[in-house]
Design a protein around this motif. Structure first.
Motif, PDB file in Angstrom:
ATOM      1  N   ASP A   4      39.601  44.762  47.158  1.00  0.00           N
ATOM      2  CA  ASP A   4      38.836  43.520  47.068  1.00  0.00           C
ATOM      3  C   ASP A   4      37.977  43.529  45.815  1.00  0.00           C
ATOM      4  OD1 ASP A   4      39.648  42.385  49.608  1.00  0.00           O
ATOM      5  OD2 ASP A   4      38.412  43.927  50.547  1.00  0.00           O
ATOM      6  N   HIS A   5      37.694  42.341  45.310  1.00  0.00           N
ATOM      7  CA  HIS A   5      36.801  42.179  44.174  1.00  0.00           C
ATOM      8  C   HIS A   5      35.533  41.500  44.660  1.00  0.00           C
ATOM      9  CE1 HIS A   5      35.296  40.348  40.352  1.00  0.00           C
ATOM     10  NE2 HIS A   5      35.646  41.529  39.895  1.00  0.00           N
ATOM     11  N   VAL A   6      34.379  42.115  44.384  1.00  0.00           N
ATOM     12  CA  VAL A   6      33.111  41.585  44.865  1.00  0.00           C
ATOM     13  C   VAL A   6      32.110  41.521  43.716  1.00  0.00           C
ATOM     14  CG1 VAL A   6      33.494  42.513  47.179  1.00  0.00           C
ATOM     15  CG2 VAL A   6      32.197  43.860  45.508  1.00  0.00           C
ATOM     16  N   THR A   7      31.037  40.792  43.929  1.00  0.00           N
ATOM     17  CA  THR A   7      29.925  40.727  42.988  1.00  0.00           C
ATOM     18  C   THR A   7      28.669  41.199  43.696  1.00  0.00           C
ATOM     19  OG1 THR A   7      30.925  38.855  41.820  1.00  0.00           O
ATOM     20  CG2 THR A   7      28.585  39.273  41.439  1.00  0.00           C
ATOM     21  N   GLY A  13      21.247  42.201  36.960  1.00  0.00           N
ATOM     22  CA  GLY A  13      22.154  41.066  36.977  1.00  0.00           C
ATOM     23  C   GLY A  13      23.321  41.255  37.925  1.00  0.00           C
ATOM     24  N   ALA A  14      24.261  40.343  37.812  1.00  0.00           N
ATOM     25  CA  ALA A  14      25.442  40.355  38.679  1.00  0.00           C
ATOM     26  C   ALA A  14      26.439  41.390  38.174  1.00  0.00           C
ATOM     27  CB  ALA A  14      26.080  38.979  38.710  1.00  0.00           C
ATOM     28  N   CYS A  15      26.798  42.308  39.045  1.00  0.00           N
ATOM     29  CA  CYS A  15      27.712  43.406  38.701  1.00  0.00           C
ATOM     30  C   CYS A  15      29.017  43.211  39.464  1.00  0.00           C
ATOM     31  CB  CYS A  15      27.078  44.751  39.070  1.00  0.00           C
ATOM     32  SG  CYS A  15      28.164  46.179  38.831  1.00  0.00           S
ATOM     33  N   ASN A  16      30.103  43.028  38.731  1.00  0.00           N
ATOM     34  CA  ASN A  16      31.415  42.939  39.359  1.00  0.00           C
ATOM     35  C   ASN A  16      31.865  44.328  39.794  1.00  0.00           C
ATOM     36  OD1 ASN A  16      31.773  40.128  38.975  1.00  0.00           O
ATOM     37  ND2 ASN A  16      32.342  40.491  36.846  1.00  0.00           N
ATOM     38  N   ALA A  17      32.578  44.387  40.901  1.00  0.00           N
ATOM     39  CA  ALA A  17      33.010  45.681  41.427  1.00  0.00           C
ATOM     40  C   ALA A  17      34.297  45.505  42.228  1.00  0.00           C
ATOM     41  CB  ALA A  17      31.930  46.286  42.325  1.00  0.00           C
ATOM     42  N   TYR A  18      35.047  46.600  42.307  1.00  0.00           N
ATOM     43  CA  TYR A  18      36.208  46.667  43.183  1.00  0.00           C
ATOM     44  C   TYR A  18      35.849  47.524  44.391  1.00  0.00           C
ATOM     45  CZ  TYR A  18      39.201  44.611  39.607  1.00  0.00           C
ATOM     46  OH  TYR A  18      39.761  43.754  38.695  1.00  0.00           O
ATOM     47  N   VAL A  19      36.407  47.143  45.536  1.00  0.00           N
ATOM     48  CA  VAL A  19      36.243  47.922  46.755  1.00  0.00           C
ATOM     49  C   VAL A  19      37.628  48.281  47.261  1.00  0.00           C
ATOM     50  CG1 VAL A  19      35.224  48.054  49.047  1.00  0.00           C
ATOM     51  CG2 VAL A  19      34.177  46.602  47.300  1.00  0.00           C
ATOM     52  N   LEU A  20      37.874  49.579  47.387  1.00  0.00           N
ATOM     53  CA  LEU A  20      39.150  50.084  47.865  1.00  0.00           C
ATOM     54  C   LEU A  20      38.939  50.692  49.240  1.00  0.00           C
ATOM     55  CD1 LEU A  20      40.914  49.496  45.405  1.00  0.00           C
ATOM     56  CD2 LEU A  20      38.787  50.579  44.619  1.00  0.00           C
ATOM     57  N   THR A  21      39.743  50.271  50.215  1.00  0.00           N
ATOM     58  CA  THR A  21      39.570  50.758  51.581  1.00  0.00           C
ATOM     59  C   THR A  21      40.883  51.311  52.119  1.00  0.00           C
ATOM     60  OG1 THR A  21      39.989  48.534  52.434  1.00  0.00           O
ATOM     61  CG2 THR A  21      37.704  49.164  52.088  1.00  0.00           C
ATOM     62  N   PRO A  22      40.801  52.324  52.982  1.00  0.00           N
ATOM     63  CA  PRO A  22      42.009  52.912  53.560  1.00  0.00           C
ATOM     64  C   PRO A  22      42.627  51.992  54.611  1.00  0.00           C
ATOM     65  CG  PRO A  22      40.069  54.342  53.804  1.00  0.00           C
ATOM     66  CD  PRO A  22      39.585  52.984  53.420  1.00  0.00           C
ATOM     67  N   GLU A  23      43.804  52.385  55.059  1.00  0.00           N
ATOM     68  CA  GLU A  23      44.415  51.706  56.199  1.00  0.00           C
ATOM     69  C   GLU A  23      43.638  52.066  57.473  1.00  0.00           C
ATOM     70  OE1 GLU A  23      46.762  49.565  56.081  1.00  0.00           O
ATOM     71  OE2 GLU A  23      47.508  49.827  54.038  1.00  0.00           O
ATOM     72  N   LEU A  60      33.833  50.751  43.207  1.00  0.00           N
ATOM     73  CA  LEU A  60      33.998  50.978  41.769  1.00  0.00           C
ATOM     74  C   LEU A  60      33.302  49.852  41.019  1.00  0.00           C
ATOM     75  CD1 LEU A  60      35.309  52.318  39.259  1.00  0.00           C
ATOM     76  CD2 LEU A  60      37.391  51.002  39.786  1.00  0.00           C
ATOM     77  N   PRO A  61      32.027  50.023  40.645  1.00  0.00           N
ATOM     78  CA  PRO A  61      31.296  48.958  39.956  1.00  0.00           C
ATOM     79  C   PRO A  61      31.513  49.006  38.444  1.00  0.00           C
ATOM     80  CG  PRO A  61      29.804  50.772  40.455  1.00  0.00           C
ATOM     81  CD  PRO A  61      31.158  51.166  40.986  1.00  0.00           C
ATOM     82  N   ASP A  62      31.414  47.835  37.831  1.00  0.00           N
ATOM     83  CA  ASP A  62      31.496  47.750  36.373  1.00  0.00           C
ATOM     84  C   ASP A  62      30.099  47.973  35.803  1.00  0.00           C
ATOM     85  OD1 ASP A  62      31.864  47.243  33.724  1.00  0.00           O
ATOM     86  OD2 ASP A  62      32.935  45.358  34.011  1.00  0.00           O
ATOM     87  N   LEU A  63      29.834  49.181  35.381  1.00  0.00           N
ATOM     88  CA  LEU A  63      28.500  49.559  34.914  1.00  0.00           C
ATOM     89  C   LEU A  63      28.150  48.944  33.562  1.00  0.00           C
ATOM     90  CD1 LEU A  63      28.795  53.281  35.976  1.00  0.00           C
ATOM     91  CD2 LEU A  63      27.549  51.473  37.164  1.00  0.00           C
ATOM     92  N   PHE A  64      29.107  48.274  32.931  1.00  0.00           N
ATOM     93  CA  PHE A  64      28.847  47.598  31.660  1.00  0.00           C
ATOM     94  C   PHE A  64      28.497  46.121  31.867  1.00  0.00           C
ATOM     95  CE2 PHE A  64      31.920  50.782  29.501  1.00  0.00           C
ATOM     96  CZ  PHE A  64      30.900  51.708  29.350  1.00  0.00           C
ATOM     97  N   TYR A  65      28.050  45.761  33.057  1.00  0.00           N
ATOM     98  CA  TYR A  65      27.761  44.355  33.325  1.00  0.00           C
ATOM     99  C   TYR A  65      26.658  43.817  32.432  1.00  0.00           C
ATOM    100  CZ  TYR A  65      23.560  45.639  36.019  1.00  0.00           C
ATOM    101  OH  TYR A  65      22.326  46.121  36.406  1.00  0.00           O
TER     102      TYR A  65
END
Length: 245
Positions: A4-7, A13-23, A60-65
Motif C-alpha cells: 500500500d501507498h500511504v501519506t 510535512g507530508a511523507c509518502n511511504a510504502y507499507v508491505l504486509t505479509p499474507e 518504508l518512508p521516503d525520507l527525502f520528503y
C-alpha cells in the motif's frame, strides 16, 4: 503479500511511504525501514517486500520528503557519473536526527494499524539509513527493541549527529553488519564505534563481511552479493525473532 501507498504527517510535512504486509491476518511485528541515499525505487521496495514476507509489517518512508519530487533513481546509472551532484542535495535534506524525529510519526502510524502487534518495533537501515536506524533506537528506547545497520556509514564521526554519541540511550539490541572494504566506515571508525558500544553497555553483535563492498545487500547495485545478502537477512531475522513480539 500486500503493498500500500500511504501519506504520513511527519515532523516537517507530508511523507509518502510504502507499507508491505505479509499474507494472513496477523498481528505482525512492525518495522521501520530506513532507505539508502538513492531513495525510494523498485530496489528498495523489493527489499522491504522480502522482509515483510518473513512475517513483518514493514513501513518504508521516503525520507527525502523535505527535498520534494525526485527520481526514481537507478543506482547503476547514477554511479556512472557525478553521483554526489545528484544525491548530495537529497541527502542534505535530512540527517540522523531529522529522520529520528520523523520516526515519532512512523511509530504512531504503525501503532494505529490493527495488523501490527503491540509493543516493541524493529528498525533497519542501509548505508545512509544505518545510522538513522540506530539513532531512532536511541530516540525511542522504550519502543525500538532491535536496530539493524547494513553497511552503515559515518557511525562514529565528529559531527553532532553521529550515532555513537547517543548509544547510552539505547535499550534495544543492535546488529551491525560491516563490509571490510568501506570508505564510509574505515577500520579506525569501526574501532571508535565499537568502543562506544562497549562503554554504553549496548547489547550488540558486529559481523564483518570479508571481501564485500559497501552496498552488498542491495540487489540494484553492481556490488550486490546474493550469498552475503542472505547471510545478512538471516542475521536480522535471528535478532528480530528474539526481540520483537
Amino acid at each position: 503479500m500486500s503493498q500500500d501507498h500511504v501519506t504520513i504527517q511527519a515532523a516537517d510535512g507530508a511523507c509518502n511511504a510504502y507499507v508491505l504486509t505479509p499474507e494472513g491476518a496477523g498481528p505482525w511485528p512492525g518495522v521501520v525501514f530506513f532507505m539508502d541515499a538513492f531513495g525510494i525505487r523498485p530496489g528498495m521496495i523489493q527489499m522491504a517486500t522480502h522482509l515483510a514476507s518473513k512475517g513483518y509489517v514493514v513501513l518504508l518512508p521516503d525520507l527525502f520528503y523535505r527535498h520534494g519530487p525526485y527520481g526514481p533513481l537507478d543506482p547503476a546509472e547514477v554511479l556512472k557519473g557525478d553521483f554526489r551532484a545528484i544525491i548530495g542535495p537529497l541527502m542534505g535534506s535530512t540527517d540522523n536526527h531529522k529522520a529520528a524525529e520523523d520516526t515519532k510519526a512512523f511509530i504512531a502510524y504503525l501503532d494505529g494499524r490493527a495488523d501490527v502487534a503491540e509493543g516493541k518495533i524493529g528498525t533497519v537501515g542501509f548505508c545512509m539509513g544505518g545510522g538513522m536506524a540506530i539513532t531512532a533506537a536511541a530516540y525511542y528506547p522504550d519502543r525500538v527493541g532491535a536496530a539493524v545497520s547494513f553497511h552503515g556509514g559515518n557511525l562514529a564521526t565528529d559531527q553532532v549527529t553521529s550515532p555513537h554519541l547517543l548509544l547510552d540511550k539505547i535499550r534495544g539490541e543492535l546488529y551491525i553488519a560491516v563490509a571490510d572494504n568501506d570508505h564510509s566506515y574505515p577500520p579506525e571508525m569501526g574501532e571508535r564505534f565499537e568502543a562506544a558500544l562497549q562503554a554504553a553497555g549496548v547489547k550488540h553483535k558486529t559481523e564483518f563481511y570479508a571481501g564485500k563492498l559497501h552496498g552488498w545487500m542491495k540487489p540494484d547495485l553492481p556490488v550486490y552479493d546474493a550469498d552475503a545478502a542472505e547471510r545478512g537477512w538471516n542475521g536480522l531475522l535471528e535478532l528480530y525473532s528474539r526481540t520483537l513480539p
